[in-house]
Write a protein that holds these residues in place. Structure first.
Motif, short mmCIF file in Angstrom:
data_model
loop_
_atom_site.label_atom_id
_atom_site.label_comp_id
_atom_site.label_asym_id
_atom_site.label_seq_id
_atom_site.Cartn_x
_atom_site.Cartn_y
_atom_site.Cartn_z
N GLN A 78 -3.10 38.69 -40.63
CA GLN A 78 -2.48 37.57 -39.92
C GLN A 78 -1.27 37.04 -40.71
OE1 GLN A 78 -5.25 34.39 -38.72
NE2 GLN A 78 -4.74 35.06 -36.67
N SER A 116 5.30 35.68 -41.67
CA SER A 116 4.69 34.97 -40.54
C SER A 116 3.20 34.87 -40.82
CB SER A 116 4.99 35.66 -39.22
OG SER A 116 4.10 36.71 -38.99
N ILE A 164 7.86 39.84 -43.09
CA ILE A 164 8.75 40.29 -42.02
C ILE A 164 9.79 41.24 -42.59
CG2 ILE A 164 10.49 39.50 -40.36
CD1 ILE A 164 8.84 36.95 -40.05
N GLY A 204 3.76 38.69 -32.15
CA GLY A 204 2.73 37.92 -32.84
C GLY A 204 1.44 37.85 -32.03
N MET A 205 0.71 36.79 -32.26
CA MET A 205 -0.60 36.64 -31.65
C MET A 205 -0.56 36.72 -30.12
SD MET A 205 -2.58 34.16 -30.07
CE MET A 205 -2.14 32.50 -30.60
N ARG A 237 1.88 38.21 -42.56
CA ARG A 237 2.67 39.44 -42.63
C ARG A 237 4.05 39.16 -43.18
NH1 ARG A 237 0.07 39.57 -37.75
NH2 ARG A 237 1.83 38.52 -36.79
N SER A 254 4.83 27.71 -33.93
CA SER A 254 4.37 28.16 -32.62
C SER A 254 3.52 27.09 -31.96
CB SER A 254 3.53 29.43 -32.82
OG SER A 254 3.15 29.96 -31.58
N SER A 265 0.58 28.94 -36.31
CA SER A 265 1.39 30.08 -36.74
C SER A 265 2.83 29.63 -36.94
CB SER A 265 1.38 31.19 -35.68
OG SER A 265 0.07 31.61 -35.44
N VAL A 306 6.88 31.02 -38.82
CA VAL A 306 7.68 31.93 -39.64
C VAL A 306 8.30 31.08 -40.74
CG1 VAL A 306 9.73 33.39 -39.73
CG2 VAL A 306 8.12 33.59 -37.81
N PHE A 349 2.23 46.53 -32.79
CA PHE A 349 3.50 46.05 -33.32
C PHE A 349 4.58 47.13 -33.18
CE2 PHE A 349 6.61 44.96 -36.53
CZ PHE A 349 6.67 43.57 -36.48
N HIS A 393 8.26 36.78 -33.90
CA HIS A 393 7.03 37.08 -34.64
C HIS A 393 5.91 36.09 -34.29
CE1 HIS A 393 8.73 40.30 -37.05
NE2 HIS A 393 9.85 39.59 -37.02
N LEU A 394 6.26 35.04 -33.58
CA LEU A 394 5.26 34.08 -33.10
C LEU A 394 4.85 34.37 -31.66
CD1 LEU A 394 6.85 30.82 -34.52
CD2 LEU A 394 5.20 32.39 -35.59
#
Lengths: 349, 349
Positions: free
Chosen positions: B122, B102, B126, B141-142, B124, B53, B82, B84, B301, B136-137
């Motif tokens: 933070q 991730s 998947i 994600g964040m 996780r 990311s 970050s 994956v 989420f 997921h990024l």
């Protein structure tokens, strides 16, 4: 023939876009008809004004701006502001001759007051006879309530917080500091003179205080007084002090934006450069007006009155004697000439 | 003899105080020992990085400042961010070879990851196999969580609010707008190009959008798009747009201060001049970090995943192919070269 009485008035001459000057106001001898009677059917009451309040927000009413939260003054009419007055005659069943009231009135000897022109809770009958009347314009009035709302509703004051107050000896600041101390906080005030700083430390119980004008580097000054950072900044001034405070806030800090007296008279206000700290420190910065919280006024009033009667709170006033000194008293607010809450004594009850 | 494998890495060369350049990073062929095994007793697991990311906050880690909320990068070491990844070998009982995760990883082909170096929630595993991994990024994600926290926790989003989002086609902005629309709000985005504005209006469902660079007077532009004022400003940029928004906020408005990408690379950031509106409009302006709200992550989420599966949310990505393009992709963030969330595709699972 209708009886005309002299009524000395401080007239607002016209809109300005700079710091107020005494010559923006004019002392005039007007007249008031009807033999000091409230006109029948008017629903109004006639008062003799005893003391008047000088508040920085009034400067905004000298600007020709309908965008503000409060309408501008009317050129040619008396300045309008908070005052304590005695009812002389009344066409309002809720008010009787002899009643003492605090509320919006005119800068003149006699005013005709309508309940409906006032905000809810802003016109109050004074029932306490063991408190100086002028305190209803400060400690127990709008400035005191502003301190209370800012600390509790905006800053979520809690025991142990470190608190910075600017314009700390002013009408709002001196109560901010004392309330925070009563809640177990560490409190430092900034002010514009040695005299004010002495007052804060010796009479108002601040942990510390400093003269901002004597600090070449406000950031360094704040680091000295708050080595662990600032939890609450009660901001009465804006400008450089706000910028320096932003650099010294703790994570989760709160800033109550209450006044920007340093910026009032600038058409191009000074830039604030350190807002990126809002993110890294997760700071909540919030502007507010006490008038949005009037439902809390009775709570505030009873609590602060109790503290005062218990001797736990002191309130310092700067009293100008006579309506003729009102313009100078008002103008002095913007150069910090007043020491404590600025009021004008107009007449005895 | 221990088996050494090649491991291409993007190395952080040294601290900077200006906008990042590609030459601040270096592609290097490092090596990784142990035959792609997690060292026994390490409690770590070895991953193959699949996508990485690019986030604006990472620029802060290029500054030599321990005062930030996150430690700086280590010169000579790979950029950290970050990603994956796929677990290749594991000494952590919670992660098994073949797991997709991730979390924080390095800008390199293979990384050794420790659970304990990660914030709670933070890292996780998947579990969804019907969502693009790179989401997921971003969406999940964040950045997506930042949009969610900012709207709900900071801005108290409610139906009918008028919402301005800056950097609206970015990783955070595009979800801010879509979530606000799903809550019955009127949403206008600002962005840096016609292409982005078209995207906002045609694919992302914004009510309107404009190219800020084409507006000689941002105040006038905002008055055009928000004749009744702005209830919520989701601020991803700071600077001039923040100043113009302050002039156009409604009474009781809320500003989420989420990023100041326009100010990141300035050592003397631009001044904000219109903070006096905080008082007259009683505005709450609050900085925040999503990492303070991780207890809400599962709520976010599941909700956003549901919206996505229902076809109610779209997410636009800008994918750079190959680790060798990572420096350019990152640097492009600060000139707005990316269209949508910037990710780097490193390898297939």
């Amino acid at each position: 023939m209708e009886q005309q009485m002299e009524n000395r008035q401080v007239i607002f001459k016209g809109f300005i876009d700079r710091a107020p000057r005494e010559t923006d106001m004019e002392l005039k001898v007007g007249s008031i008809g009807g033999g000091l009677k409230a006109p029948p059917g008017s629903g109004a009451f006639l008062v003799k004004n005893l003391c008047l309040s000088c508040d920085p927000y009034m400067r905004g009413r000298m600007r020709d701006s309908r965008a503000s939260y409060i309408p501008p003054f009317v050129p040619g009419q008396p300045i309008e502001g908070s005052g304590v007055s005695k009812v002389i005659d009344s066409d309002d069943p809720d008010f009787k001759p002899g009643d003492l009231v605090s509320g919006l009135t005119g800068w003149e000897e006699y005013s005709l007051v309508r309940k409906t022109d006032q905000l809810p809770n802003q016109l109050r009958k004074i029932e306490q006879h063991d408190v100086p009347l002028s305190y209803h314009l400060g400690l127990l009035g709008m400035p005191g309530f502003t301190a209370y709302v800012g600390l509790h509703e905006i800053c979520s004051l809690k025991q142990g917080d470190t608190v910075l107050v600017s314009a700390a000896s002013g009408a709002v600041g001196q109560l901010v500091g004392q309330l925070a101390k009563l809640h177990g906080c560490y409190v430092v005030g900034s002010a514009g003179s040695r005299q004010k700083v002495d007052l804060l430390k010796s009479q108002l119980g601040f942990d510390d205080a400093f003269v901002y004008k004597e600090e070449p580097d406000l950031d360094a000054a704040l680091k000295r007084y708050f080595p662990q950072g600032i939890d609450i900044y009660f901001d009465n001034v804006g400008g450089d002090m706000l910028d320096a405070a932003l650099l010294n806030m703790c994570v989760g800090g709160r800033i109550a934006v209450c006044g920007m007296v340093s910026q009032h008279s600038q058409t191009d206000p000074q830039g604030i450069h350190n807002l990126f700290n809002l993110i890294s420190k997760r700071i909540r910065m919030q502007g507010f007006l006490q008038s949005d919280y009037l439902h809390l006024f009775p709570l505030f009033f009873n609590q602060v009155l109790k503290y005062y009667k218990q001797g736990k709170i002191t309130y310092v006033e700067d009293v100008a004697q006579g309506l003729e000194h009102a313009p100078a008293a008002f103008v002095g607010l913007f150069s910090g000439r007043n020491v404590g809450k600025q009021v004008i004594h107009v007449a005895n009850p």
